[in-house]
Design a protein around this motif. Sequence first.
Motif, PDB file in Angstrom:
ATOM      1  N   GLY A  44       0.713  -1.343  -0.083  1.00 11.81           N
ATOM      2  CA  GLY A  44       0.021   0.052   0.112  1.00 11.81           C
ATOM      3  C   GLY A  44       0.827   1.207   0.074  1.00 11.81           C
ATOM      4  O   GLY A  44       2.061   1.225   0.102  1.00 11.81           O
ATOM      5  N   PRO A  45       0.295   2.442   0.062  1.00 11.99           N
ATOM      6  CA  PRO A  45      -1.257   2.578   0.346  1.00 11.99           C
ATOM      7  C   PRO A  45      -2.063   2.110  -0.771  1.00 11.99           C
ATOM      8  O   PRO A  45      -1.495   2.223  -1.929  1.00 11.99           O
ATOM      9  CB  PRO A  45      -1.341   3.962   0.684  1.00 11.99           C
ATOM     10  N   VAL A  46      -3.452   1.711  -0.520  1.00 13.08           N
ATOM     11  CA  VAL A  46      -4.305   1.080  -1.504  1.00 13.08           C
ATOM     12  C   VAL A  46      -5.572   2.130  -1.371  1.00 13.08           C
ATOM     13  O   VAL A  46      -5.913   2.237  -0.027  1.00 13.08           O
ATOM     14  CB  VAL A  46      -4.509  -0.305  -1.353  1.00 13.08           C
ATOM     15  N   GLN A  47      -6.213   2.734  -2.402  1.00 11.41           N
ATOM     16  CA  GLN A  47      -7.463   3.304  -2.235  1.00 11.41           C
ATOM     17  C   GLN A  47      -8.571   2.858  -3.414  1.00 11.41           C
ATOM     18  O   GLN A  47      -8.513   3.286  -4.266  1.00 11.41           O
ATOM     19  CB  GLN A  47      -7.097   4.987  -2.540  1.00 11.41           C
ATOM     20  N   PRO A  48      -9.017   1.684  -2.715  1.00 13.52           N
ATOM     21  CA  PRO A  48     -10.232   1.024  -3.571  1.00 13.52           C
ATOM     22  C   PRO A  48     -11.393   1.996  -4.043  1.00 13.52           C
ATOM     23  O   PRO A  48     -11.946   1.511  -4.963  1.00 13.52           O
ATOM     24  CB  PRO A  48     -10.553  -0.338  -2.799  1.00 13.52           C
ATOM     25  N   ASN A  49     -11.851   2.995  -3.238  1.00 16.66           N
ATOM     26  CA  ASN A  49     -12.728   3.996  -3.459  1.00 16.66           C
ATOM     27  C   ASN A  49     -12.278   5.380  -2.830  1.00 16.66           C
ATOM     28  O   ASN A  49     -11.400   5.232  -1.924  1.00 16.66           O
ATOM     29  CB  ASN A  49     -13.979   3.380  -3.015  1.00 16.66           C
ATOM     30  N   PRO A  50     -13.296   6.454  -2.941  1.00 13.59           N
ATOM     31  CA  PRO A  50     -12.815   7.629  -2.707  1.00 13.59           C
ATOM     32  C   PRO A  50     -12.756   7.938  -1.257  1.00 13.59           C
ATOM     33  O   PRO A  50     -12.356   8.727  -0.643  1.00 13.59           O
ATOM     34  CB  PRO A  50     -13.732   8.567  -3.321  1.00 13.59           C
ATOM     35  N   HIS A  51     -13.579   6.814  -0.450  1.00 14.96           N
ATOM     36  CA  HIS A  51     -13.872   6.914   0.840  1.00 14.96           C
ATOM     37  C   HIS A  51     -12.751   6.010   1.978  1.00 14.96           C
ATOM     38  O   HIS A  51     -13.117   6.142   3.067  1.00 14.96           O
ATOM     39  CB  HIS A  51     -15.145   6.502   1.407  1.00 14.96           C
ATOM     40  N   HIS A  72     -10.914   5.938   6.927  1.00 14.13           N
ATOM     41  CA  HIS A  72     -12.172   6.004   6.236  1.00 14.13           C
ATOM     42  C   HIS A  72     -12.564   7.612   6.446  1.00 14.13           C
ATOM     43  O   HIS A  72     -12.490   8.294   7.286  1.00 14.13           O
ATOM     44  CB  HIS A  72     -13.426   5.261   6.811  1.00 14.13           C
ATOM     45  N   THR A  73     -12.732   8.199   5.128  1.00 15.62           N
ATOM     46  CA  THR A  73     -13.051   9.678   4.958  1.00 15.62           C
ATOM     47  C   THR A  73     -14.592   9.699   4.666  1.00 15.62           C
ATOM     48  O   THR A  73     -15.065   8.870   4.139  1.00 15.62           O
ATOM     49  CB  THR A  73     -12.217  10.282   3.880  1.00 15.62           C
TER      50      THR A  73
END
Length: 121
Positions: free
Chosen positions: A94-101, A120-121
């Motif tokens: 990572g870092p991994v960001q599978p979706n915007p949140h 989580h954002t």
Amino acid sequence: MLIRLNWITLRVRDLEASLRFYHSMLGLPIQRRFESRGRQIAMLGSENETKLELIEGSEPLLKPEAGVSIGYEVRSLDEAMEQLAALGIPIARGPVQPNPHLRFIYITDPDGFEVQLAEHT
């Protein structure tokens, strides 16, 4: 039936090394330490949340290659990565960001178990 996850158990080779990692480096509070049937055991985690049970022993039933990871949420992944670098803990993936949140990384504990830190954002 109402159930809730109470703890996750890892059998570790060296309890002191695992406590340095989970307690001293990652900051999990030690709830209690005790001996049972000749094995040293520590329960870690904050009150009212799922605990991590570490049992010292030479025969791990769950091995790192089983594909199990333990996940913890952090407020800021960037701050967590800075703290890990200062502690000399390498990021395994990572870092991994599978979706915007959601963003996450993986690190490994002294026994090779994956620990996911997620924001989580």
